[in-house]
Design a protein around this motif. Structure first.
Motif, mmCIF file in Angstrom:
data_model
loop_
_atom_site.group_PDB
_atom_site.id
_atom_site.type_symbol
_atom_site.label_atom_id
_atom_site.label_comp_id
_atom_site.label_asym_id
_atom_site.label_seq_id
_atom_site.Cartn_x
_atom_site.Cartn_y
_atom_site.Cartn_z
ATOM 1 N N GLY A 51 7.161 5.302 -13.708
ATOM 2 C CA GLY A 51 8.178 4.530 -13.009
ATOM 3 C C GLY A 51 7.810 3.072 -12.862
ATOM 4 N N ARG A 52 8.756 2.178 -13.065
ATOM 5 C CA ARG A 52 8.453 0.756 -12.927
ATOM 6 C C ARG A 52 8.183 0.378 -11.477
ATOM 7 N NH1 ARG A 52 14.069 -2.690 -13.513
ATOM 8 N NH2 ARG A 52 15.289 -1.544 -11.973
ATOM 9 N N ASP A 53 8.490 1.306 -10.546
ATOM 10 C CA ASP A 53 8.173 1.085 -9.142
ATOM 11 C C ASP A 53 6.812 1.672 -8.782
ATOM 12 O OD1 ASP A 53 8.776 3.761 -9.342
ATOM 13 O OD2 ASP A 53 10.150 3.819 -7.642
ATOM 14 N N ASN A 109 -4.505 -10.590 -16.928
ATOM 15 C CA ASN A 109 -3.941 -9.779 -15.850
ATOM 16 C C ASN A 109 -2.430 -9.705 -15.998
ATOM 17 O OD1 ASN A 109 -6.181 -9.008 -14.094
ATOM 18 N ND2 ASN A 109 -6.441 -11.196 -13.741
ATOM 19 N N ASN A 110 -1.937 -8.482 -16.174
ATOM 20 C CA ASN A 110 -0.518 -8.302 -16.431
ATOM 21 C C ASN A 110 0.088 -7.152 -15.615
ATOM 22 O OD1 ASN A 110 1.949 -8.726 -18.279
ATOM 23 N ND2 ASN A 110 1.487 -6.571 -18.592
ATOM 24 N N ALA A 111 -0.745 -6.263 -15.083
ATOM 25 C CA ALA A 111 -0.244 -5.060 -14.409
ATOM 26 C C ALA A 111 0.636 -5.412 -13.217
ATOM 27 C CB ALA A 111 -1.420 -4.199 -13.950
ATOM 28 N N GLY A 112 1.741 -4.670 -13.062
ATOM 29 C CA GLY A 112 2.626 -4.910 -11.926
ATOM 30 C C GLY A 112 3.691 -3.849 -11.796
ATOM 31 N N ILE A 113 4.343 -3.836 -10.636
ATOM 32 C CA ILE A 113 5.452 -2.920 -10.367
ATOM 33 C C ILE A 113 6.550 -3.673 -9.635
ATOM 34 C CG2 ILE A 113 3.916 -0.910 -10.222
ATOM 35 C CD1 ILE A 113 4.299 -1.089 -7.145
ATOM 36 N N LEU A 114 7.685 -3.019 -9.461
ATOM 37 C CA LEU A 114 8.806 -3.598 -8.710
ATOM 38 C C LEU A 114 9.231 -2.662 -7.586
ATOM 39 C CD1 LEU A 114 11.161 -4.939 -11.543
ATOM 40 C CD2 LEU A 114 9.638 -6.282 -10.085
ATOM 41 N N ARG A 115 9.574 -3.228 -6.444
ATOM 42 C CA ARG A 115 10.216 -2.511 -5.339
ATOM 43 C C ARG A 115 11.239 -3.482 -4.742
ATOM 44 N NH1 ARG A 115 6.768 1.723 -3.231
ATOM 45 N NH2 ARG A 115 5.805 2.680 -5.061
ATOM 46 N N ASP A 116 12.340 -3.696 -5.459
ATOM 47 C CA ASP A 116 13.302 -4.718 -5.068
ATOM 48 C C ASP A 116 14.109 -4.316 -3.835
ATOM 49 O OD1 ASP A 116 12.372 -5.999 -7.277
ATOM 50 O OD2 ASP A 116 14.203 -5.815 -8.466
ATOM 51 N N ARG A 117 14.302 -5.290 -2.962
ATOM 52 C CA ARG A 117 15.099 -5.086 -1.757
ATOM 53 C C ARG A 117 15.307 -6.453 -1.092
ATOM 54 N NH1 ARG A 117 16.617 0.070 -1.160
ATOM 55 N NH2 ARG A 117 14.441 0.756 -1.171
ATOM 56 N N GLU A 124 8.031 -1.799 5.076
ATOM 57 C CA GLU A 124 6.654 -2.287 5.045
ATOM 58 C C GLU A 124 5.927 -1.795 3.798
ATOM 59 O OE1 GLU A 124 2.666 -2.361 7.903
ATOM 60 O OE2 GLU A 124 4.213 -0.829 8.215
ATOM 61 N N GLU A 125 6.143 -0.550 3.447
ATOM 62 C CA GLU A 125 5.476 0.025 2.279
ATOM 63 C C GLU A 125 5.915 -0.671 0.993
ATOM 64 O OE1 GLU A 125 5.238 2.483 -1.285
ATOM 65 O OE2 GLU A 125 7.088 2.089 -0.158
ATOM 66 N N GLU A 126 7.191 -1.060 0.911
ATOM 67 C CA GLU A 126 7.682 -1.750 -0.284
ATOM 68 C C GLU A 126 7.026 -3.119 -0.419
ATOM 69 O OE1 GLU A 126 12.170 0.122 -0.696
ATOM 70 O OE2 GLU A 126 11.800 -1.457 0.778
ATOM 71 N N TRP A 127 6.809 -3.781 0.695
ATOM 72 C CA TRP A 127 6.099 -5.069 0.673
ATOM 73 C C TRP A 127 4.639 -4.861 0.280
ATOM 74 C CZ3 TRP A 127 7.025 -10.265 1.215
ATOM 75 C CH2 TRP A 127 5.900 -11.069 1.414
ATOM 76 N N ASP A 128 3.968 -3.978 0.997
ATOM 77 C CA ASP A 128 2.536 -3.791 0.805
ATOM 78 C C ASP A 128 2.187 -3.336 -0.610
ATOM 79 O OD1 ASP A 128 2.130 -4.515 3.408
ATOM 80 O OD2 ASP A 128 1.727 -2.495 4.153
ATOM 81 N N THR A 129 2.993 -2.438 -1.170
ATOM 82 C CA THR A 129 2.690 -1.886 -2.485
ATOM 83 C C THR A 129 2.784 -2.943 -3.577
ATOM 84 O OG1 THR A 129 3.463 0.304 -1.821
ATOM 85 C CG2 THR A 129 3.306 -0.127 -4.181
ATOM 86 N N VAL A 130 3.830 -3.753 -3.546
ATOM 87 C CA VAL A 130 4.010 -4.785 -4.573
ATOM 88 C C VAL A 130 2.937 -5.856 -4.462
ATOM 89 C CG1 VAL A 130 5.533 -6.663 -5.323
ATOM 90 C CG2 VAL A 130 6.458 -4.383 -4.939
ATOM 91 N N VAL A 131 2.646 -6.307 -3.248
ATOM 92 C CA VAL A 131 1.600 -7.313 -3.066
ATOM 93 C C VAL A 131 0.244 -6.741 -3.484
ATOM 94 C CG1 VAL A 131 0.359 -8.684 -1.352
ATOM 95 C CG2 VAL A 131 2.850 -8.570 -1.283
ATOM 96 N N ARG A 132 0.014 -5.466 -3.197
ATOM 97 C CA ARG A 132 -1.247 -4.830 -3.565
ATOM 98 C C ARG A 132 -1.452 -4.805 -5.074
ATOM 99 N NH1 ARG A 132 -2.601 0.307 -5.310
ATOM 100 N NH2 ARG A 132 -4.731 0.970 -4.822
ATOM 101 N N VAL A 133 -0.447 -4.350 -5.812
ATOM 102 C CA VAL A 133 -0.607 -4.202 -7.254
ATOM 103 C C VAL A 133 -0.689 -5.564 -7.942
ATOM 104 C CG1 VAL A 133 0.437 -3.337 -9.378
ATOM 105 C CG2 VAL A 133 0.495 -1.942 -7.289
ATOM 106 N N GLN A 179 14.008 -10.188 -4.226
ATOM 107 C CA GLN A 179 12.629 -9.798 -4.519
ATOM 108 C C GLN A 179 11.621 -10.575 -3.656
ATOM 109 O OE1 GLN A 179 12.796 -10.683 -8.849
ATOM 110 N NE2 GLN A 179 12.414 -8.497 -9.166
ATOM 111 N N PRO A 180 11.728 -10.526 -2.339
ATOM 112 C CA PRO A 180 10.800 -11.307 -1.514
ATOM 113 C C PRO A 180 9.351 -10.896 -1.696
ATOM 114 C CG PRO A 180 12.053 -9.762 -0.165
ATOM 115 C CD PRO A 180 12.687 -9.770 -1.514
ATOM 116 N N ASN A 181 9.102 -9.609 -1.908
ATOM 117 C CA ASN A 181 7.736 -9.136 -2.114
ATOM 118 C C ASN A 181 7.187 -9.608 -3.458
ATOM 119 O OD1 ASN A 181 9.543 -7.495 -3.517
ATOM 120 N ND2 ASN A 181 8.772 -5.565 -2.697
ATOM 121 N N TYR A 182 7.986 -9.449 -4.499
ATOM 122 C CA TYR A 182 7.592 -9.829 -5.858
ATOM 123 C C TYR A 182 7.422 -11.347 -5.973
ATOM 124 C CZ TYR A 182 7.982 -9.956 -11.018
ATOM 125 O OH TYR A 182 7.775 -10.161 -12.364
ATOM 126 N N ALA A 183 8.381 -12.106 -5.430
ATOM 127 C CA ALA A 183 8.307 -13.566 -5.493
ATOM 128 C C ALA A 183 7.086 -14.077 -4.744
ATOM 129 C CB ALA A 183 9.584 -14.181 -4.917
#
Length: 323
Positions: A51-53, A109-117, A124-133, A179-183
């Protein structure tokens, strides 16, 4: 990708070793293949979640398939399936490259995921997971690669060879409302890169960051309405348009390029200028007061288009030959 034949011109990355994270698919895959084509021995890292997420069961298959493809073409590669967002696994990734090839020269470094909202709906988990990866994942691998290069340089008493290519996004430049977490993570990667570039320059290491635009699993929604070229030919949004820049930045020829941000897609590379002060105001007394601030800033922003923000949305409109 074959490296044989003494009569051939030496490949620009011959004798160098590289790690590419998130290399099982999309951009990372194209970058790993390009580095191998240019002569590098490559560690193909991918956690392998479908999953891309970042959801689904991790699998070694994507990384192993790319490593096999490189070896089948005459190159050198092995797969690594660790999670770069895990500090210990990132350390093991770097150590595995050093153990296999004797040293590490290039880190992509290229690895990443998306949790758009939207920000008002984000968990909180959607923020933390994207920033973590994205952000922590970039830091983790950089931290151990940087320590390796510093130790080698101190041991030899001279600069070593080191290249870091990090992956940001135009979502950071344009604001990307959904995409506040991704951006935020991608903006953080730019800060990490410039800091790293300054810290490691004396050891012979460069660190640069790209904002690629490509049709991948991560961007299937963004480019859903844009089709590839009719009658064959390379899709302007193909990851293969991005990979040559990564290969170049990893090469000895790019030694003078350090701490830079480049946008790349469809046959176009744009060097992004660092922020400049647009306007400056000085208080009449020692400090500003409310009324004086209103007078100078109110007048300044009254002359600018309503709703204009710091986000550089015009970067999204860049086309070949512009800028």
């Amino acid at each position: 990708m074959s490296h044989g034949g003494s009569h051939r011109t030496p490949l620009p990355l011959a004798g160098l070793s590289a790690i590419v994270t998130g290399a099982g698919r999309g951009l990372g895959r194209a970058e790993a293949l390009e580095l191998a084509r240019l002569g590098a021995a490559v560690v193909v890292n991918d956690f392998g979640q479908p999953g891309r997420d970042g959801s689904g069961e991790a699998s070694a298959a994507p990384a192993e398939e790319v490593a096999r493809e490189i070896r089948a073409a005459g190159g050198t590669a092995f797969a690594h399936t660790g999670d770069v967002a895990d500090f210990a696994q990132a350390r093991q990734l770097v150590e595995s490259a050093i153990a296999e090839f004797g040293k590490l020269d290039v880190l992509v470094n290229n690895a990443g995921i998306l949790r758009d909202r939207m920000v008002f709906s984000m968990a909180e988990e959607e923020w933390d997971t994207v920033v973590r990866v994205h952000l922590k994942g970039h830091f983790n691998t950089t931290r151990f690669a940087a320590a390796h290069w510093r130790e080698r340089s101190k041991a030899s008493g001279a600069p070593v060879y080191g290249r870091i290519v990090n992956t940001s996004s135009e979502a950071f430049l344009a604001g990307s409302a959904g995409q506040p977490n991704y951006a935020a993570a991608k903006g953080g990667i730019v800060g990490l890169t410039t800091s790293t570039a300054l810290a490691l320059a004396k050891y012979g290491v460069t660190a640069n960051v790209i904002c690629p635009r490509a049709r991948t699993r991560m961007t299937e929604d963004v480019f859903a309405g844009l089709s590839g070229p009719e009658g064959g030919g390379l899709d302007p949004l193909a990851p293969e348009h991005v990979a040559p820049l990564v290969g170049y930045l990893a090469s000895p020829a790019a030694a003078r390029i350090n701490g830079q941000l480049l946008v790349v897609h469809g046959g176009m590379v744009a060097v992004v200028e660092r922020p400049r002060v647009q306007a400056k105001f000085d208080s009449k007394e020692d400090t500003f007061g409310y009324e004086e601030l209103d007078a100078v800033l109110g007048a300044h922003f009254a002359q600018r288009p309503a709703g204009e923000t710091f986000a550089a949305a015009e970067v999204l409109g860049l086309r070949r030959g512009e800028g």
